[in-house]
Design a protein around this motif. Structure first.
Motif, PDB file in Angstrom:
ATOM      1  N   SER A 117       0.829  -1.212   0.000  1.00  0.00           N
ATOM      2  CA  SER A 117       0.000   0.000   0.000  1.00  0.00           C
ATOM      3  C   SER A 117       0.859   1.256   0.000  1.00  0.00           C
ATOM      4  O   SER A 117       0.536   2.239  -0.660  1.00  0.00           O
ATOM      5  N   ILE A 118       1.987   1.193   0.715  1.00  0.00           N
ATOM      6  CA  ILE A 118       2.876   2.367   0.716  1.00  0.00           C
ATOM      7  C   ILE A 118       3.428   2.613  -0.680  1.00  0.00           C
ATOM      8  O   ILE A 118       3.477   3.742  -1.159  1.00  0.00           O
ATOM      9  N   LEU A 119       3.766   1.526  -1.347  1.00  0.00           N
ATOM     10  CA  LEU A 119       4.276   1.642  -2.715  1.00  0.00           C
ATOM     11  C   LEU A 119       3.243   2.317  -3.617  1.00  0.00           C
ATOM     12  O   LEU A 119       3.558   3.214  -4.400  1.00  0.00           O
ATOM     13  N   ILE A 120       2.007   1.858  -3.490  1.00  0.00           N
ATOM     14  CA  ILE A 120       0.932   2.441  -4.301  1.00  0.00           C
ATOM     15  C   ILE A 120       0.749   3.921  -3.967  1.00  0.00           C
ATOM     16  O   ILE A 120       0.592   4.764  -4.851  1.00  0.00           O
ATOM     17  N   ALA A 121       0.810   4.231  -2.666  1.00  0.00           N
ATOM     18  CA  ALA A 121       0.625   5.624  -2.260  1.00  0.00           C
ATOM     19  C   ALA A 121       1.749   6.497  -2.801  1.00  0.00           C
ATOM     20  O   ALA A 121       1.512   7.597  -3.312  1.00  0.00           O
ATOM     21  N   VAL A 122       2.984   5.987  -2.719  1.00  0.00           N
ATOM     22  CA  VAL A 122       4.110   6.769  -3.218  1.00  0.00           C
ATOM     23  C   VAL A 122       3.958   6.991  -4.716  1.00  0.00           C
ATOM     24  O   VAL A 122       4.130   8.106  -5.228  1.00  0.00           O
ATOM     25  N   ALA A 123       3.562   5.918  -5.421  1.00  0.00           N
ATOM     26  CA  ALA A 123       3.343   6.061  -6.863  1.00  0.00           C
ATOM     27  C   ALA A 123       2.262   7.102  -7.123  1.00  0.00           C
ATOM     28  O   ALA A 123       2.413   7.969  -7.991  1.00  0.00           O
ATOM     29  N   GLY A 124       1.191   7.021  -6.350  1.00  0.00           N
ATOM     30  CA  GLY A 124       0.101   7.980  -6.525  1.00  0.00           C
ATOM     31  C   GLY A 124       0.564   9.399  -6.271  1.00  0.00           C
ATOM     32  O   GLY A 124       0.221  10.323  -7.011  1.00  0.00           O
TER      33      GLY A 124
END
Ligand SMILES: Nc1ncnc2c1ncn2[C@@H]1O[C@H](COP(=O)(O)OP(=O)(O)OP(=O)(O)O)[C@@H](O)[C@H]1O
Ligand SMILES: [Mg+2]
Lengths: 333, 505
Positions: free
Chosen positions: A179-186
């Protein structure tokens, strides 16, 4: 007379505070955590922190999409239904013997398709997103019930359920880094790309964005598709965690997600907001749920808490808007 | 001399990063029309907003007195009660309400039951408009009125509560010459009714005719004061306003008019309000490289509707568009920009800028593709180009990260112009490019337009200020009743011939 200098300093400080809503969320969050820890030190035990982060993960994945939607001055009420749809579709596929990865791909893909439908309808009909996504919420939930006839998909193959149990350094569940990865990408997409800039422009002033050559329809389509795909993916992860795909899963989820975004400083009028803020909002929501239990306050109070915080956040947002709008004042009553 | 009705003394107002007003004092005498003049960002609107209570007491230093009572307005309601009515620079009507509702908004007469007395509402609204001697249907939604009619409605609204002091912040920027004339008569009439006015405008001739006295501000400071009885000298006044000598208003540049860049044939455009009617019936014309083409016509002739259909912002019902020799079937803004068109729209606030964004982000909105690589914005490229234009257009703001909403009207316009200058222009459509812009900046903008033309860029220009249009353009298309009434070359065109063609006589 009050001292002018004092007043100015306070003004500047409060302006800074208001402008950086992320920092105000952090402050409140830290303050709150300290209080809870004093009441019940279990709160900051490694186990509990991991727990909070894990449940935040599921929300956070969807919050990233919802932030984009809200910034375009839109709304998506269907994420809870799509969440269930993702988990059901993936569950059915795995139990039918399709490989785990492919099943997950199909589940997310179905979510993506659903989101494209939402985006397409919004763009082509011009009906407010609130109405369309409310309809789509029912349609989605209806499809799930029709497929499952209300019966959970259970048991799910071990290959699938073991997925969520993977952990980093033997303690951090996989959903957290994912989820952190997705948030950073976002965050990067929103702050660094032309797409992100378009999203802000559309929410700020759609007509001006259109004149400046921004493709409104395409941007909105992408935003809604992305959000649904993320919701479906989050649902899949939830199914893996529970070991069963429940048709009723994710009911009311959309409110939690929207709440997190707004608390994190995303404007409900569009045009402003950050993924970082929304992510903090998501943590905040989870911390409250968790702490109320730890402080032995009945869970029945939870929703009341969320309601108050949400309204406070919206009020703050309105005040911020008023500051910005000063120049183009609208005088009423 | 009489005692002043309004005394403003030593007002200082600071915003973060700027001092909008620096120790400004002025008086307003009964029955006087006082002009407050100055460049964009001089602080005129800010001063007026202090008088009208938008910036409440305590947010500025200095004091305001009406007759001899000290005023501490907490909000516009207080200033209204003290007898100050204000017409804001930006129209602030509720477009979806009727004329009557707008005039009485927030002051609805009630019946004994406590309900709104609608009969009275319409009667009062009618009476308010009567006072201005204009005929507007009080039941009509404001959206369906022309900008000038809307302006008259806001004046009626301001007059409804019988103010002693009326403040008009650039009321004529959306009016045609004839309507301006009417407004002046109205103001003279009000003068006789014992109302004092503060009048803000960038149009010198208008101010010379109307105002008894003028106060000039520059950079938030009081610079000078002239009165009609002494006679106005425009060179002095302009010098005071912009702080330097203005050499030429309409600079001439050498240029060559090249081949045709755009042509429309039999264009037909839907009326924006009346369903099924066409505002443009059948219009054909072309424009050539390096040419400045003026579109003239009365308000409601469909000039803006025509250009936004050419640009692809709205759909045309019929007709063909050729650009650069190619036939364009379905223009959209995105495609038009890629082909090399730019479009400065008439209504800055409605669709000119994105008000949640700062100056820089507004500037680069139309060139996102050019300043990015693989979808990622190249920050240094964005910085470089926005710095360049920020300096070149001399935008008055602390820095380019300032929110565009905190700029004065004219500076907002410069930001939008910068946005189009950054694109690879072949044809620039300018719909009222100098609306609300001060003399100095106007001259700068005229120079910019001429420079563009000299580079071989075609320009289509709409302006309700005929002298400006006549001085700037090489050729004129006069629209009326949905068709081209006349096409005039530079040597045949003057105010009389254009007006005659526009009024279809
Ligand atoms: N809300 C605000 N926040 C920060 N700065 C502001 C704000 N409002 C105005 N300013 C600044 O104050 C100065 C004066 O602005 P003002 O709107 O009074 O100018 P003006 O004389 O009315 O110009 P124009 O002719 O363009 O309308 C400008 O430099 C502007 O940028
Ligand atoms: Mg102004």
């Amino acid at each position: 007379m009050e001292s002018q200098g004092e007043k100015k300093r306070f003004g500047r400080l409060s302006q800074w505070f208001l402008r950086k809503q992320e920092s105000s969320v952090i402050l409140v969050l830290i303050l709150y955590c300290v209080i809870v820890t004093i009441v019940n030190p279990v709160f900051i035990s490694a186990n509990n922190v991991v727990n909070i982060l894990r449940s935040t993960g599921f929300t956070l994945i969807v919050v990233v999409g919802m932030t984009l939607v809200l910034i375009t001055a839109g709304l998506d009420l269907s994420v809870g239904s799509v969440f269930a749809m993702g988990s059901i579709v993936c569950g059915i596929c795995c139990t039918a013997g399709i490989s785990v990865w492919l099943s997950m791909l199909i589940g997310t893909g179905v979510g993506l398709l659903f989101g494209m439908t939402i985006g397409f309808t919004i763009v082509k009909t011009g009906i407010p997103p609130l109405m369309i996504t409310l309809g789509m919420q029912y349609i989605g939930r209806g499809m799930v019930s029709a497929i499952t006839k209300g019966v959970p998909v259970y048991p799910l193959p071990d290959g699938f359920t073991s997925l969520e149990k993977i952990s980093l350094f033997g303690i951090i569940p996989i959903i957290v880094p994912v989820s952190i990865l997705i948030a950073v990408a976002g965050h990067i997409v929103l702050s660094r790309t032309t797409f992100g800039r378009s999203v802000y422009a559309i929410g700020g002033n759609q007509e001006a964005a259109k004149i400046s050559g921004i493709n409104i329809d395409r941007t909105k389509m992408i935003v809604y598709s992305l959000t649904s795909a993320l919701a479906a993916f989050s649902g899949i992860m939830m199914a893996s965690r529970l070991g069963s795909a429940e048709p009723s899963t994710g009911t009311g989820f959309e409110m939690k997600v929207i709440c997190a975004c707004i608390i994190g400083g995303t404007s409900s009028f569009g045009g402003t907001g950050t993924v970082l803020g929304a992510a903090l909002g998501a943590v905040f929501m989870e911390v409250i749920t968790n702490s109320l239990t730890l402080m032995k306050i009945s869970v029945y109070w939870q929703n009341l808490f969320f309601g108050v915080i949400l309204i406070a956040a919206v009020l703050l947002d309105q005040y911020k808007r008023a500051l910005m709008m000063r120049q183009s004042v609208k005088v009423k009553e | 001399m009489q005692n002043p009705i309004l005394t403003v003394s030593h007002i200082t107002k600071r915003f973060t990063g700027t001092t909008a007003l620096d120790n400004v004092s002025l008086e307003l005498y009964p029955q006087e029309i006082l002009a407050v003049m100055g460049e964009n960002g001089a602080g005129k609107s800010t001063l007026m907003k202090i008088l009208s209570g938008i910036y409440p007491y305590g947010s500025y230093d200095g004091e305001i007195k009406i007759q001899d009572t000290l005023c501490r307005f907490k909000s516009p309601a207080y200033s209204e009660a003290a007898g100050i009515a204000m017409i804001y620079q930006e129209l602030n009507l509720e477009l979806d309400l009727t004329v009557a509702e707008n005039i009485l908004l927030g002051r609805y007469p009630k019946t004994k039951m406590g309900l709104i007395n609608w009969e009275q509402v319409y009667q009062d609204a009618g009476a308010a408009l009567e006072r201005l001697q204009v005929k507007i249907d009080v039941h009509a939604p404001v959206r369906s009125l022309s900008p000038s009619m809307q302006q008259l409605v806001s004046i009626a609204r301001a007059l409804y509560c019988n103010p002693k002091i009326l403040i008009l912040d650039e009321p004529t920027s959306v009016l045609t010459e004839k309507e301006t004339e009417t407004l002046m008569q109205i103001l003279h009439g009000l003068q006789k009714q014992n109302i004092a006015c503060i009048y803000i405008s960038h149009k010198l001739d208008e101010v010379f005719k109307l105002c008894d006295r003028m106060v000039i501000l520059r950079d938030g400071k009081w610079i000078s004061e002239y009165s009609k009885s002494q006679g106005y000298q425009s060179t002095r006044i302009i010098e005071d306003m912009i702080g330097r000598r203005l050499d030429v208003m309409y600079p001439k540049t050498k240029k060559k008019i090249g081949e045709e860049i755009m042509r429309i044939e039999h264009f037909c455009v839907q009326h924006p309000f009346a369903y099924g009617k066409h505002i443009i019936e059948d219009v054909s014309f072309s424009v050539r490289k390096g040419e400045i083409l003026g579109l003239a016509g009365l308000v409601g002739a469909g000039r803006s509707e025509l250009v936004s259909a050419i640009y692809g912002l709205t759909d045309s019902i019929g007709g063909t568009l050729y650009f650069d020799g190619k036939k364009i079937t379905h223009p959209t803004p995105e495609r038009s920009i890629r082909m090399g068109m730019g479009f400065l729209s008439e209504d800055r606030k409605k669709n000119g800028f994105v008000w949640t964004m700062d100056i820089e982000q507004n500037m680069t909105l139309a060139i996102l593709k050019e300043i990015s690589q693989g979808g990622f914005i190249n920050q240094s490229r964005e910085d470089k180009i926005s710095d360049e234009y920020f300096d070149r257009l001399r935008i008055k703001a602390p820095d380019k990260k300032t929110l565009i909403t905190s700029l004065s009207g004219g500076n907002q316009q410069k930001v939008i112009i910068a946005k189009w200058l950054m694109t690879k222009l072949k044809l620039l459509i300018l719909d009222e490019p100098t609306r609300g812009i001060d003399v100095g900046t106007k001259a700068e903008i005229y120079k910019l337009i001429n420079d563009l033309a000299a580079q071989g860029i075609a320009v289509i220009m709409i302006s309700s200020e005929l002298p400006e249009l006549i001085a700037m353009c090489d050729r004129f298309i006069v629209l009326g009743k949905g068709v081209v009434q006349a096409e005039l070359s530079k040597k045949d065109a003057d105010e009389v011939s254009i007006m005659r063609a526009a009024s279809c006589t």
